[in-house]
Design an enzyme around this catalytic site. Structure first.
Site, PDB file in Angstrom:
ATOM      1  N   LYS A 268       0.835  -1.207   0.000  1.00 46.05           N
ATOM      2  CA  LYS A 268       0.000   0.000   0.000  1.00 46.05           C
ATOM      3  C   LYS A 268       0.878   1.269   0.000  1.00 46.05           C
ATOM      4  O   LYS A 268       2.011   1.235   0.458  1.00 46.05           O
ATOM      5  CB  LYS A 268      -0.837  -0.047   1.281  1.00 46.05           C
ATOM      6  CG  LYS A 268      -1.980   0.918   1.370  1.00 46.05           C
ATOM      7  CD  LYS A 268      -2.769   0.567   2.632  1.00 46.05           C
ATOM      8  CE  LYS A 268      -3.670   1.715   3.051  1.00 46.05           C
ATOM      9  NZ  LYS A 268      -4.609   2.115   2.014  1.00 46.05           N
ATOM     10  N   GLY A 269       0.315   2.344  -0.484  1.00 48.55           N
ATOM     11  CA  GLY A 269       1.066   3.602  -0.526  1.00 48.55           C
ATOM     12  C   GLY A 269       1.512   4.063   0.858  1.00 48.55           C
ATOM     13  O   GLY A 269       0.756   3.983   1.817  1.00 48.55           O
ATOM     14  N   VAL A 271       3.674   2.902   3.065  1.00 44.99           N
ATOM     15  CA  VAL A 271       3.976   2.003   4.188  1.00 44.99           C
ATOM     16  C   VAL A 271       5.473   1.832   4.437  1.00 44.99           C
ATOM     17  O   VAL A 271       5.892   1.297   5.464  1.00 44.99           O
ATOM     18  CB  VAL A 271       3.337   0.602   3.979  1.00 44.99           C
ATOM     19  CG1 VAL A 271       1.831   0.681   3.999  1.00 44.99           C
ATOM     20  CG2 VAL A 271       3.836  -0.043   2.696  1.00 44.99           C
ATOM     21  N   GLY A 272       6.281   2.293   3.491  1.00 43.76           N
ATOM     22  CA  GLY A 272       7.734   2.158   3.664  1.00 43.76           C
ATOM     23  C   GLY A 272       8.382   1.282   2.607  1.00 43.76           C
ATOM     24  O   GLY A 272       9.486   0.766   2.823  1.00 43.76           O
ATOM     25  N   THR A 274       9.750   2.110  -0.272  1.00 42.67           N
ATOM     26  CA  THR A 274      11.017   2.660  -0.755  1.00 42.67           C
ATOM     27  C   THR A 274      12.103   2.501   0.300  1.00 42.67           C
ATOM     28  O   THR A 274      13.230   2.099  -0.018  1.00 42.67           O
ATOM     29  CB  THR A 274      10.842   4.159  -1.096  1.00 42.67           C
ATOM     30  OG1 THR A 274       9.760   4.277  -2.005  1.00 42.67           O
ATOM     31  CG2 THR A 274      12.093   4.740  -1.709  1.00 42.67           C
ATOM     32  N   ASP A 297       7.775   3.050  -9.591  1.00 39.40           N
ATOM     33  CA  ASP A 297       6.678   3.915  -9.141  1.00 39.40           C
ATOM     34  C   ASP A 297       6.771   5.237  -9.893  1.00 39.40           C
ATOM     35  O   ASP A 297       7.792   5.922  -9.795  1.00 39.40           O
ATOM     36  CB  ASP A 297       6.843   4.159  -7.627  1.00 39.40           C
ATOM     37  CG  ASP A 297       5.673   4.928  -7.043  1.00 39.40           C
ATOM     38  OD1 ASP A 297       4.877   5.484  -7.831  1.00 39.40           O
ATOM     39  OD2 ASP A 297       5.574   4.979  -5.808  1.00 39.40           O
TER      40      ASP A 297
HETATM   41  N1  LIG Z   1      10.452   2.204  10.163  1.00 37.42           N
HETATM   42  C1  LIG Z   1      10.310   3.496   9.956  1.00 37.42           C
HETATM   43  N2  LIG Z   1      10.462   4.365  10.969  1.00 37.42           N
HETATM   44  C2  LIG Z   1      10.314   5.689  10.770  1.00 37.42           C
HETATM   45  N3  LIG Z   1      10.000   6.234   9.595  1.00 37.42           N
HETATM   46  C3  LIG Z   1       9.825   5.422   8.546  1.00 37.42           C
HETATM   47  C4  LIG Z   1       9.978   4.020   8.661  1.00 37.42           C
HETATM   48  N4  LIG Z   1       9.738   3.464   7.451  1.00 37.42           N
HETATM   49  C5  LIG Z   1       9.464   4.475   6.615  1.00 37.42           C
HETATM   50  N5  LIG Z   1       9.502   5.650   7.268  1.00 37.42           N
HETATM   51  C6  LIG Z   1       9.226   6.978   6.722  1.00 37.42           C
HETATM   52  O1  LIG Z   1       7.911   6.966   6.180  1.00 37.42           O
HETATM   53  C7  LIG Z   1       7.857   7.758   5.019  1.00 37.42           C
HETATM   54  C8  LIG Z   1       7.322   6.950   3.850  1.00 37.42           C
HETATM   55  O2  LIG Z   1       8.257   5.936   3.572  1.00 37.42           O
HETATM   56  P1  LIG Z   1       8.528   5.411   2.096  1.00 37.42           P
HETATM   57  O3  LIG Z   1       8.718   6.523   1.135  1.00 37.42           O
HETATM   58  O4  LIG Z   1       9.599   4.387   2.195  1.00 37.42           O
HETATM   59  O5  LIG Z   1       7.109   4.728   1.812  1.00 37.42           O
HETATM   60  P2  LIG Z   1       6.536   4.198   0.427  1.00 37.42           P
HETATM   61  O6  LIG Z   1       5.656   3.042   0.763  1.00 37.42           O
HETATM   62  O7  LIG Z   1       7.628   3.936  -0.535  1.00 37.42           O
HETATM   63  O8  LIG Z   1       5.687   5.448  -0.040  1.00 37.42           O
HETATM   64  P3  LIG Z   1       5.004   5.664  -1.500  1.00 37.42           P
HETATM   65  O9  LIG Z   1       3.915   4.662  -1.614  1.00 37.42           O
HETATM   66  O10 LIG Z   1       4.503   7.066  -1.413  1.00 37.42           O
HETATM   67  O11 LIG Z   1       6.088   5.467  -2.511  1.00 37.42           O
HETATM   68  C9  LIG Z   1       9.252   8.287   4.792  1.00 37.42           C
HETATM   69  O12 LIG Z   1       9.339   9.558   5.336  1.00 37.42           O
HETATM   70  C10 LIG Z   1      10.131   7.327   5.573  1.00 37.42           C
HETATM   71  O13 LIG Z   1      11.331   7.933   6.022  1.00 37.42           O
END
Ligand SMILES: Nc1ncnc2c1ncn2[C@@H]1O[C@H](COP(=O)(O)OP(=O)(O)OP(=O)(O)O)[C@@H](O)[C@H]1O
Length: 584
Positions: A268-269, A271-272, A274, A297
């Site tokens: 899901k968008g 969630v972390g 990347t 993405d």
């Molecule tokens: N375990 C964690 N602890 C603290 N912050 C986190 C953690 N994992 C991710 N983040 C933070 O959450 C935010 C979103 O993370 P990330 O960009 O990796 O998500 P994503 O799923 O790739 O997002 P998108 O779907 O928008 O591409 C970022 O600011 C990242 O630094």
């Protein structure tokens, strides 16, 4: 006053000297991507740290991002970035395109008391121990005095001495995260020795000397350093606990072997994905694998995650890891533009018009039935995925990519990614049907080729489609090959995210894409003293974790629990920190 101006003048001279040095370094050692790939080869990219004893003034030279504070009540039990970065093996590569410097072998974390921004900076140990170090706050631009052994700004000393002089100690990173305790209303733009709360000073050590994995508590004094024995700098006690992992990720298995492996991280968008993908790529590279991290993405965030400019749609070297790590942000806009041009050149507003114009109206209807027309029309849904697939084809076929033994995909949120994974099947089936109509669709072929690469006029339409079909079959097989490919689902402990992950796994199973691991990211770390907010949040998270355990789709997967950390994950040291928690 005059003395202060003189001090500033000397400081700025040192700084300009240092900038010239940096410029020289860049001119001499920053090769183009192609020259890195072609001329030097991967094993020659590293540029060994050299310190220059005369360059003893640093002004916050390397900025690794400002931290965003996350709720976290118990400092003692919080996985803290400051701890793990100390185990980082950072060599700066010759292809530096960041504000990193090969001379920087100390990292420091601090909270600005003026604006409360949490920052991470690096500087050279030599400067810290015998020169002058000034850090600029990324939040309010104030300058903070970190070390002043030359007495430019008063009594000589380091931040430790300055803090001790005012009866403060360095805090652990997590202790101020719930309610920042260090607020100071005094606004000043002058360098000051009282304007920050120091969090930690850390050492980058080479891999051979890396002493620890993140477990229980440890002190910096236990860490080896690259060039000097531990001094008083390493007397800080910073505590941390292991990540609340129930099961290990099985990284040994992931890293073993030189046969190429593909890891797709999706969910899901937000969630972390990347962060997890980038941390895995860093970990592979630091374990000796020439690694490529690819973002499929359309809203790329690899550059943000690495805190480096990785845009451009070509291979870009990432600075920091020991082994070569390259990033590629696939640029659908460029391909979309090319597609539009071809469409317009053909004199129609879309493929259907175009085919009508050629007297192939009936065929256009049939294509519509196959839904291929949708792919070819403007704007074409699925085009981003089609472009991503064309890149995967390149990974398989082009010698430029042959050196990568690990390829990590940072995928788009669930819907896009499912389309990506089902596209080879869809195209294969569609092309199969089209092939039956061979001669009549030669014009449509050129539109398809505009998506998948340069048209090769010497091939007939049917031949081209047949080739495209073969490639699709290769990609489809790749996505389903349990030996070389794995899709890792990333989620967070909320009901919505878990439900979507469950559906994602069901769809992936249907597509026969191998899935073994589920990362549950951003779990609140253990705490002995939750505030009300955290305690409610924790209960919600426990409910979501229970849901995972009883979900028929997810229960069988290896569960990797990644804690919510107290600083935004940005930059290679931070990614390494996260990677060491997740990928065990
Ligand atoms: N375990 C964690 N602890 C603290 N912050 C986190 C953690 N994992 C991710 N983040 C933070 O959450 C935010 C979103 O993370 P990330 O960009 O990796 O998500 P994503 O799923 O790739 O997002 P998108 O779907 O928008 O591409 C970022 O600011 C990242 O630094």
């Amino acid at each position: 006053m005059a003395a202060r101006m003189l001090q500033r003048r000397i400081g700025s001279l040192f700084l300009s000297n240092q900038q010239q040095h940096a410029k020289l370094f860049k001119e001499q050692f920053v090769p183009s991507v192609s020259s890195v790939l072609g001329k030097y080869g991967f094993d020659k990219r590293d540029f060994q740290t050299q310190t220059n004893a005369t360059n003893l003034v640093n002004e916050g030279l390397a900025d690794h991002g400002d931290g965003s504070l996350k709720p976290n009540c118990d400092s003692n039990n919080s996985p803290s970035l400051s701890n793990a970065i100390s185990s980082s093996d950072v060599k700066f590569s010759a292809a530096a395109n960041l504000k990193t410097s090969p001379r920087h072998d100390l990292a420091m974390l601090f909270t600005c008391k003026v604006c409360e921004t949490r920052s991470m900076k690096t500087c050279s140990r030599e400067s810290y121990e015998s020169g002058v170090v000034v850090a600029r706050c990324g939040g309010c631009d104030n300058l903070h005095l970190i070390a002043d052994h030359l007495g430019y700004f008063g009594a000589p000393g380091t931040i430790e001495d300055f803090l001790a002089a005012r009866g403060e100690e360095k805090e652990t990173m997590a202790s101020s995260t719930c309610i920042p305790s260090t607020f100071s209303p005094i606004l000043h733009n002058l360098t000051t020795r009282n304007s920050i709360t120091m969090v930690g000073l850390l050492s980058y050590a080479p891999k051979s000397l890396r002493p620890l994995s993140l477990t229980k508590s440890f002190s910096f004094s236990s860490l080896s350093t690259a060039r000097k024995p531990p001094g008083k700098l390493f007397q800080f006690q910073v505590r941390s606990v292991a990540a609340p992992a129930e099961a290990v990720a099985g990284f040994d298995d992931m890293v073993s072997g030189t046969q190429r492996k593909y890891y797709l991280l999706g969910g899901k968008g937000g969630v972390g994905k990347t962060s997890c993908a980038a941390s895995l790529a860093v970990k592979f590279a630091n374990n000796g694998h020439p690694t490529l991290v690819v973002s499929t993405d359309p809203a790329h965030s690899l550059s943000d995650s690495f805190a480096q400019d990785l845009t451009g749609g070509t291979l870009v070297p990432v600075d920091g890891p020991e082994a070569p790590l390259f990033a590629l942000e696939i640029n659908p806009e460029k391909a979309r533009e090319e597609f539009r041009n071809v469409n317009q050149q053909n004199g129609g507003t879309g493929v259907k018009d175009f085919m009508d114009g050629m007297g192939l109206g009936m065929l256009a209807e049939q294509l519509g039935e196959l839904k291929l027309g949708e792919l070819l029309d403007t704007p074409p849904p699925g085009l981003d995925e089609a472009i991503a697939i064309s890149k995967v084809i390149q990974f398989l076929e082009s010698p430029e990519y042959s050196m990568f033994t690990r390829i990590v995909f940072d995928t788009a949120p669930t819907g896009h990614t499912l389309r990506l994974l089902s596209l080879p099947d869809f195209l294969d089936a569609s092309i199969g049907k089209i092939l039956k109509l061979k001669q009549k669709i030669s014009s449509a072929t050129s539109a398809i080729k505009s998506v998948f690469g340069q048209e090769q006029p010497q091939l007939g339409a049917a031949d081209k489609l047949e080739r495209l079909r073969e490639r699709m079959i290769k990609v489809r097989e790749l996505f389903r090959d349990t030996d070389s490919t794995e899709f890792v689902i990333v989620t967070i402990p909320t009901v919505m995210a878990v439900s979507e992950s469950s559906r994602l796994h069901a769809s992936l199973k249907k597509e026969s894409v191998p899935v073994n691991r589920l990362i549950v990211n951003q779990i609140l770390p253990p705490s002995a003293s939750d505030c009300k907010f955290c305690s409610i949040k924790r209960k919600d998270q426990l409910r979501a974790l229970d849901m995972i355990r009883s979900d028929t789709e997810l229960a069988g997967l290896t569960l990797i629990q990644a804690p919510l950390v107290d600083m935004e994950i940005r930059g290679v040291p931070a990614l390494r920190f996260l990677g060491d928690i997740i990928w065990k």
